[in-house]
Design an enzyme around this catalytic site. Sequence first.
Site, short mmCIF file in Angstrom:
data_model
loop_
_atom_site.label_atom_id
_atom_site.label_comp_id
_atom_site.label_asym_id
_atom_site.label_seq_id
_atom_site.Cartn_x
_atom_site.Cartn_y
_atom_site.Cartn_z
N HIS A 1 9.10 6.56 8.63
CA HIS A 1 9.71 6.79 7.33
C HIS A 1 11.20 7.06 7.57
CE1 HIS A 1 6.32 7.26 4.31
NE2 HIS A 1 5.74 6.89 5.42
N CYS B 1 4.76 9.64 0.50
CA CYS B 1 3.37 10.11 0.49
C CYS B 1 3.18 11.15 -0.61
CB CYS B 1 3.00 10.71 1.84
SG CYS B 1 1.33 11.41 1.90
N ARG C 1 0.83 -1.20 0.00
CA ARG C 1 0.00 0.00 0.00
C ARG C 1 0.87 1.25 0.00
NH1 ARG C 1 -0.65 4.77 2.54
NH2 ARG C 1 -0.24 3.73 4.54
N ASP C 2 1.56 1.49 1.10
CA ASP C 2 2.34 2.72 1.21
C ASP C 2 3.52 2.72 0.25
OD1 ASP C 2 2.95 5.18 2.20
OD2 ASP C 2 3.49 4.53 4.21
N ASN D 1 9.43 4.29 3.45
CA ASN D 1 9.29 3.76 4.80
C ASN D 1 10.60 3.12 5.23
OD1 ASN D 1 6.08 3.61 5.40
ND2 ASN D 1 6.49 3.27 3.23
N HIS E 1 4.70 3.94 12.91
CA HIS E 1 4.94 3.93 11.47
C HIS E 1 6.07 4.92 11.17
CE1 HIS E 1 3.39 3.76 7.18
NE2 HIS E 1 4.04 4.92 7.14
#
Length: 312
Positions: free
Chosen positions: A208, A239, A13-14, A248, A206
């Site tokens: 990065h 993002c 996803r990310d 990430n 989460h």
Amino acid sequence: MADAVEIVEVAPRDGFQPILPWIPTATKIDFLRRLAAAGLRRIEIGSFVSPTAIPQLRDGAALIEAAAGIPGLRPQVLVPTAKRARDAVAAGARFLVYVLSASEAHNRSNVRRSVAESVEDYARMLDALPAEVELRINLATAFDCPFDGKMAVGPVLELIGRLAALRPDVEICPCDTTGRATPDHVATLIAAARACCPQVSAWAYHAHDTYGMGLATTWAAHGAGVRVFDAAAGGLGGCPFAPGATGNVATEDVVWMFERMGIATGVDVAALLPVAADAAALPGATAGGRARFALLGSEKQASREMVGGCSA
């Protein structure tokens, strides 16, 4: 092992969302299978968002269907609104990640509404959500915003408190969206959040790695009591609504660090490495991480030595 943590794989996803060339759905499904085979049982497989805003994620329904056939996989799906949550549940999703931002500027950029409006929308979603659907909150820009800069701890804590009061049995994940968080900031916010919201069932983090701090802040979150950590194979990510943010923290880096310290992850790093390498090699991907190069380089060196190679 002295301890254990859970790694949530977010590359599908990310990691995939900022990639412009279309990744075939069959390729994404193959990644899910290989990641699960490496021991990653909880994977963020996609998102229900506007296909115009993020075309790469338009095959969410197909991925939900495919994930149901992968033994042991616990798939989660990101949603930014109650409407998208309804769509995801109708498609078969049983674990939702509701995302909103701590920063007003980023929330308006990301989901086109104020933070207060997102909280109200979240409350409406809770009222309509089937009881069997698990839920997590991703609180983006909890530490830093690309528009507003460093976030003060107090207002973020107040927002976490408002969200926790609506439903306590929800995992809450403060997110370092820009990768600018420092270990002390992460530890301070998470420790304060756990102290002020003891009713929250679980906490996640989460990270990065924009400034190379992803592992350091992950370890700081662990020290503050977090045991669930997001990471992306190959260090993919970024993002579209956070200018300057890169990937990430790499899953292989996180797994290597924890396992090296005697903290179980349940992930086979040797099986993960080729998957991470293939993810990093996707056309249009922005990759990161360090352990992949070191470990794969060690394998190549060992292979050379077996056939008589030598280096000083």
